[in-house]
Design an enzyme around this catalytic site. Structure first.
Site, PDB file in Angstrom:
ATOM      1  N   SER A 155       0.826  -1.206   0.000  1.00 54.94           N
ATOM      2  CA  SER A 155       0.000   0.000   0.000  1.00 54.94           C
ATOM      3  C   SER A 155       0.860   1.257   0.000  1.00 54.94           C
ATOM      4  CB  SER A 155      -0.868  -0.030   1.263  1.00 54.94           C
ATOM      5  OG  SER A 155      -1.366   1.244   1.571  1.00 54.94           O
ATOM      6  N   TYR A 179      -1.459  -1.588  11.084  1.00 57.75           N
ATOM      7  CA  TYR A 179      -1.784  -2.028   9.733  1.00 57.75           C
ATOM      8  C   TYR A 179      -0.665  -1.625   8.765  1.00 57.75           C
ATOM      9  CZ  TYR A 179      -3.554  -1.363   5.006  1.00 57.75           C
ATOM     10  OH  TYR A 179      -3.669  -1.348   3.653  1.00 57.75           O
ATOM     11  N   LYS A 208       2.303  -3.861   6.462  1.00 60.27           N
ATOM     12  CA  LYS A 208       2.619  -3.750   5.022  1.00 60.27           C
ATOM     13  C   LYS A 208       4.138  -3.608   4.844  1.00 60.27           C
ATOM     14  CE  LYS A 208      -1.457  -4.195   3.297  1.00 60.27           C
ATOM     15  NZ  LYS A 208      -1.798  -5.474   2.708  1.00 60.27           N
TER      16      LYS A 208
HETATM   17  N1  UFG Z   1     -12.704  10.730   3.768  1.00 64.85           N
HETATM   18  C1  UFG Z   1     -13.726  11.584   4.110  1.00 64.85           C
HETATM   19  N2  UFG Z   1     -14.867  11.042   4.613  1.00 64.85           N
HETATM   20  C2  UFG Z   1     -15.030   9.703   4.805  1.00 64.85           C
HETATM   21  C3  UFG Z   1     -13.974   8.838   4.437  1.00 64.85           C
HETATM   22  C4  UFG Z   1     -12.813   9.389   3.925  1.00 64.85           C
HETATM   23  O1  UFG Z   1     -13.619  12.800   3.979  1.00 64.85           O
HETATM   24  O2  UFG Z   1     -16.098   9.282   5.281  1.00 64.85           O
HETATM   25  C5  UFG Z   1     -11.476  11.298   3.205  1.00 64.85           C
HETATM   26  C6  UFG Z   1     -10.229  10.999   4.025  1.00 64.85           C
HETATM   27  O3  UFG Z   1     -10.071  11.959   5.031  1.00 64.85           O
HETATM   28  C7  UFG Z   1      -9.151  11.020   2.963  1.00 64.85           C
HETATM   29  C8  UFG Z   1      -9.851  10.538   1.691  1.00 64.85           C
HETATM   30  O4  UFG Z   1     -11.242  10.706   1.948  1.00 64.85           O
HETATM   31  O5  UFG Z   1      -8.727  12.320   2.763  1.00 64.85           O
HETATM   32  C9  UFG Z   1      -9.606   9.086   1.379  1.00 64.85           C
HETATM   33  O6  UFG Z   1      -9.892   8.321   2.536  1.00 64.85           O
HETATM   34  P1  UFG Z   1      -9.982   6.734   2.517  1.00 64.85           P
HETATM   35  O7  UFG Z   1     -10.298   6.301   3.917  1.00 64.85           O
HETATM   36  O8  UFG Z   1     -10.909   6.286   1.444  1.00 64.85           O
HETATM   37  O9  UFG Z   1      -8.542   6.311   2.087  1.00 64.85           O
HETATM   38  P2  UFG Z   1      -7.146   6.640   2.782  1.00 64.85           P
HETATM   39  O10 UFG Z   1      -6.364   7.420   1.792  1.00 64.85           O
HETATM   40  O11 UFG Z   1      -7.262   7.160   4.133  1.00 64.85           O
HETATM   41  O12 UFG Z   1      -6.673   5.148   2.967  1.00 64.85           O
HETATM   42  C10 UFG Z   1      -5.832   4.582   2.106  1.00 64.85           C
HETATM   43  C11 UFG Z   1      -6.069   3.059   2.056  1.00 64.85           C
HETATM   44  C12 UFG Z   1      -5.620   2.414   3.322  1.00 64.85           C
HETATM   45  C13 UFG Z   1      -4.273   2.923   3.731  1.00 64.85           C
HETATM   46  C14 UFG Z   1      -4.319   4.422   3.877  1.00 64.85           C
HETATM   47  C15 UFG Z   1      -3.047   4.996   4.418  1.00 64.85           C
HETATM   48  O13 UFG Z   1      -7.427   2.773   1.845  1.00 64.85           O
HETATM   49  O14 UFG Z   1      -5.530   1.036   3.097  1.00 64.85           O
HETATM   50  O15 UFG Z   1      -4.578   4.925   2.595  1.00 64.85           O
HETATM   51  O16 UFG Z   1      -3.088   6.375   4.425  1.00 64.85           O
HETATM   52  F1  UFG Z   1      -3.859   2.413   4.884  1.00 64.85           F
END
Ligand code: UFG
Length: 342
Positions: free
Chosen positions: A127, A152, A156
């Protein structure tokens, strides 16, 4: 003879899309999953899409060393793609031992079986989380990994290292780690897609569930980041494009095209998209209004990350093809399919 690929965690979101693309590229696939985070919906969808009603499915836990060994005895496995792992960042902070034991032991069992059965090509699903809050964007595979903020993320990094050390030590094991950015969307047939249990952690399933009325309101985490519109930037990669990167990586391994015995590739689009942009694109392409509000930042979120994809483009001969709009339309079609069929 067709090459055989074992897909651990193959009934899940990414595993099911990868299985479809492997079959369509001419591979035989063995799907194995302990069903701890999914049901048979996607596996049944894979059979429908591919017409492979006889697709082998083995319900097993990859932490069961004897069962993994048996699998390598029963089948001649040319490559294994290892997805079987827990993936909720928040839960991993609350239950680190659950994450360390499951994610590390299952992977070591795969490698040990590969070793004792004369070697194997191993693809590990890593990831972009390994880069943390990178100083220079976009990130290349050479960008230093930063200490992870969650167990987590640690698993990775550790699994990447375990793979790197194993290919060095054991003859016949070759490895590729694919570092995914943000996989979203669903198969164009709408027969397989993301099926989170409970309240989704990730953005797109939360958006589609809000649009269908399962959730009242989407919270956008943070409006005060130093980005153009104040929301975070991510590299959203279409799930079918992502799946095709796996096919390219597997064929590089099984056809002896690797330049080193362990290789790493970023799998993204190279395009940063803000959370707000994604929400408004979703509304536009699907012609609907989404209920959303801005709330405080989510702890642990990085402000911005996107991929330099040059290496994957050149060495894997792979490139993300679908537009964000196509991907968001597919995500919505999948959510509607679920609403009509469950
Ligand atoms: N977000 C929102 N509202 C929500 C969910 C997410 O505003 O309800 C925002 C988050 O703050 C972020 C973006 O949308 O800015 C993406 O969020 P995700 O949770 O979809 O994805 P992430 O980038 O946080 O997560 C990804 C992978 C994980 C990994 C992570 C590490 O899905 O497996 O990156 O940063 F661990």
């Amino acid at each position: 003879m067709k090459k055989q690929v074992l897909v651990s965690g193959g009934a899940g979101y990414i595993g099911s899309h990868v299985t479809v693309e492997l079959i369509e590229a001419g591979y035989d696939v063995i799907v194995a999953d302990n069903m701890s985070n999914c049901d048979l919906t996607c596996f049944e969808g894979v059979k429908k899409i591919t017409g492979r009603t006889d697709l082998p499915f083995i319900k097993m836990d990859f932490c069961d060393k004897a069962a993994v060994d048996q699998l390598f005895t029963d089948y001649k496995i040319d490559a294994v793609i290892h997805f079987a792992a827990f993936k909720a960042v928040g839960e991993s902070v609350a239950e680190p031992l659950k994450y360390y034991s499951n994610n590390l032991i299952s992977f070591m069992n795969v490698l040990d079986a590969a070793r004792t059965h004369g070697g194997c090509n191993v693809l590990f699903s890593s990831s972009a989380t390994v880069y943390g809050e990178a100083e220079v964007l976009p990130v290349t595979e050479q960008t230093p990994r930063l200490p992870s903020t969650s167990p987590y993320g640690n698993t990775k990094q550790m699994c990447e290292d375990i793979l790197r050390d194993s290919v060095k030590a054991y003859e016949g094991i070759h490895g590729i780690a694919l570092r995914y950015f943000n996989p979203i969307g669903a198969h164009p047939s709408a027969l397989i897609g993301e099926l989170p249990r409970g309240v989704p952690n990730n953005l797109v399933p939360f958006i589609t569930q809000t649009a269908i009325g399962k959730r009242e309101c989407l919270s956008i985490f943070g409006k005060d980041y130093p980005t153009e519109d104040g929301t975070c930037l991510r590299d959203y990669i279409d799930i079918v494009d992502l799946a095709k990167a796996h096919v390219a990586a597997v064929s590089r391994m099984v056809n002896g095209k690797m330049e080193k015995e362990y290789e790493i590739f970023n799998v993204g689009t190279g395009r940063p998209v803000s959370v707000y942009e994604l929400v408004t694109k979703f509304e536009k392409v699907n012609n609907l209004k989404l209920n959303y509000k801005f709330v405080d930042r989510r702890p642990g979120d990085v402000m911005a990350i996107w991929a330099d994809t040059k290496l994957a483009n050149e060495k894997l001969g792979w490139k993300a093809e679908r537009t964000v709009e196509e991907t968001l339309a597919a995500a919505w079609a999948w959510e509607k399919h679920l609403a009509e069929n469950r």
